[in-house]
Design an enzyme around this catalytic site. Sequence first.
Site, PDB file in Angstrom:
ATOM      1  N   HIS A 127       0.817  -1.219   0.000  1.00 54.29           N
ATOM      2  CA  HIS A 127       0.000   0.000   0.000  1.00 54.29           C
ATOM      3  C   HIS A 127       0.848   1.266   0.000  1.00 54.29           C
ATOM      4  O   HIS A 127       0.346   2.346  -0.302  1.00 54.29           O
ATOM      5  CB  HIS A 127      -0.979  -0.008   1.187  1.00 54.29           C
ATOM      6  CG  HIS A 127      -0.353   0.240   2.528  1.00 54.29           C
ATOM      7  ND1 HIS A 127      -0.037  -0.775   3.411  1.00 54.29           N
ATOM      8  CD2 HIS A 127       0.005   1.395   3.159  1.00 54.29           C
ATOM      9  CE1 HIS A 127       0.464  -0.263   4.523  1.00 54.29           C
ATOM     10  NE2 HIS A 127       0.513   1.054   4.382  1.00 54.29           N
TER      11      HIS A 127
ATOM     12  N   ASP B 221       0.125  -7.617   1.300  1.00 55.29           N
ATOM     13  CA  ASP B 221       0.588  -6.230   1.495  1.00 55.29           C
ATOM     14  C   ASP B 221       2.115  -6.166   1.527  1.00 55.29           C
ATOM     15  O   ASP B 221       2.710  -5.507   2.393  1.00 55.29           O
ATOM     16  CB  ASP B 221       0.005  -5.641   2.775  1.00 55.29           C
ATOM     17  CG  ASP B 221       0.097  -4.115   2.795  1.00 55.29           C
ATOM     18  OD1 ASP B 221       0.328  -3.520   1.714  1.00 55.29           O
ATOM     19  OD2 ASP B 221      -0.032  -3.518   3.882  1.00 55.29           O
TER      20      ASP B 221
ATOM     21  N   ASN C 231       5.220   4.920   9.148  1.00 54.89           N
ATOM     22  CA  ASN C 231       5.990   3.772   9.622  1.00 54.89           C
ATOM     23  C   ASN C 231       5.789   2.531   8.752  1.00 54.89           C
ATOM     24  O   ASN C 231       6.573   1.579   8.834  1.00 54.89           O
ATOM     25  CB  ASN C 231       5.604   3.407  11.055  1.00 54.89           C
ATOM     26  CG  ASN C 231       6.416   4.164  12.088  1.00 54.89           C
ATOM     27  OD1 ASN C 231       5.892   4.994  12.817  1.00 54.89           O
ATOM     28  ND2 ASN C 231       7.704   3.874  12.164  1.00 54.89           N
ATOM     29  N   SER C 232       4.723   2.526   7.957  1.00 57.78           N
ATOM     30  CA  SER C 232       4.399   1.344   7.159  1.00 57.78           C
ATOM     31  C   SER C 232       5.576   0.924   6.292  1.00 57.78           C
ATOM     32  O   SER C 232       6.173   1.747   5.589  1.00 57.78           O
ATOM     33  CB  SER C 232       3.190   1.626   6.266  1.00 57.78           C
ATOM     34  OG  SER C 232       2.025   1.768   7.035  1.00 57.78           O
TER      35      SER C 232
END
Length: 340
Positions: free
Chosen positions: A178, A209, A290-291
Amino acid sequence: MNERNLTDTQATNDGREPMTAYQSPLLASYEKEMAAYRPQPSPGGGQGKRRNGTSFAAYLTSFLVGAMLVGGFGYAADRGNLFGGQAPAAGDSGSAAESAAGITAASVKAKGDLATIFETSSPAVVKIENYAVPTYSMRSPFGGRGGGRQRQASEPVLAGSGTGFFFSTDGYILTNEHVIADADELKVTVEGYDEPLTAKLVGSNDELDLAVLKVESPDGQAFPALELGNVDQTSIGDWVIAIGNPYGLDHTMTLGVLSAKGREITIADEQGDHTYRNLLQTDASINSGNSGGPLLNERGEVVGMNTAVNSEAQGIGFAIPSSTIKEALNDLMNVKPVVS
């Protein structure tokens, strides 16, 4: 009053360490003071009459002399370590005191270890920027048909940003799908380089993901890389470290524990509800940006990839376990590049 501490080192006959005996003039002063208040013999050979009373000054003097005597004995015992074994060496008084109190340097050591983990791991963590050409909804000024979404011929603009990390020294980067979704251009900021590097998308998996990117080294030098660890060796309650770029704050480190394993969450997006399974839960702070960043164990190994946070709670974040990443990695690497 001038005082001297007289010492006499006496050797023992049983092989023990010599003991230092301290003789203080305080003892003689104390005995002299007390003798002054003992009954004195009368001229007739009997006991003389006791004094009708003792002055406050006399009581105070006796108390002070006694206190100094006890303090002198205590000081002598500490100096000679008469009750604690061998005397500490010079310069070790702090650690000896901590040991005597049952305190260890584990907390200091832990802080040093965490700083070392950050120092060695942080250069492998990168910032990823997603640039996309904006689309606009246009409506015909004359009404009727002719409206719709059209992509305009313009330069890409920053659509979002996240985190990633090198898992290979030749420029391969892991991140969340994402983070790079719908990108027309991907820019990667690497520590030590003045300008962002352009990345190519190697492969992605929307269900998991996960995505793999590739950048080329401008100077031909190898990139720093993190090792994918064994999440099965990390237990609930173990310390974990998150490194990322929350809200654009580059290379931010947060600390927490592994709160749970095997979590399942459902996230609603433009394509509908998406369910993620077998996630790690942690209370290490994870925020927007942070992803895609690493979740490290105490050895600096990647045990997870930070991917989501419960915005309605505090201290509830989720990460994709390294076991899932390892299983998907070969397929991700074999997918042909989508973005050139």
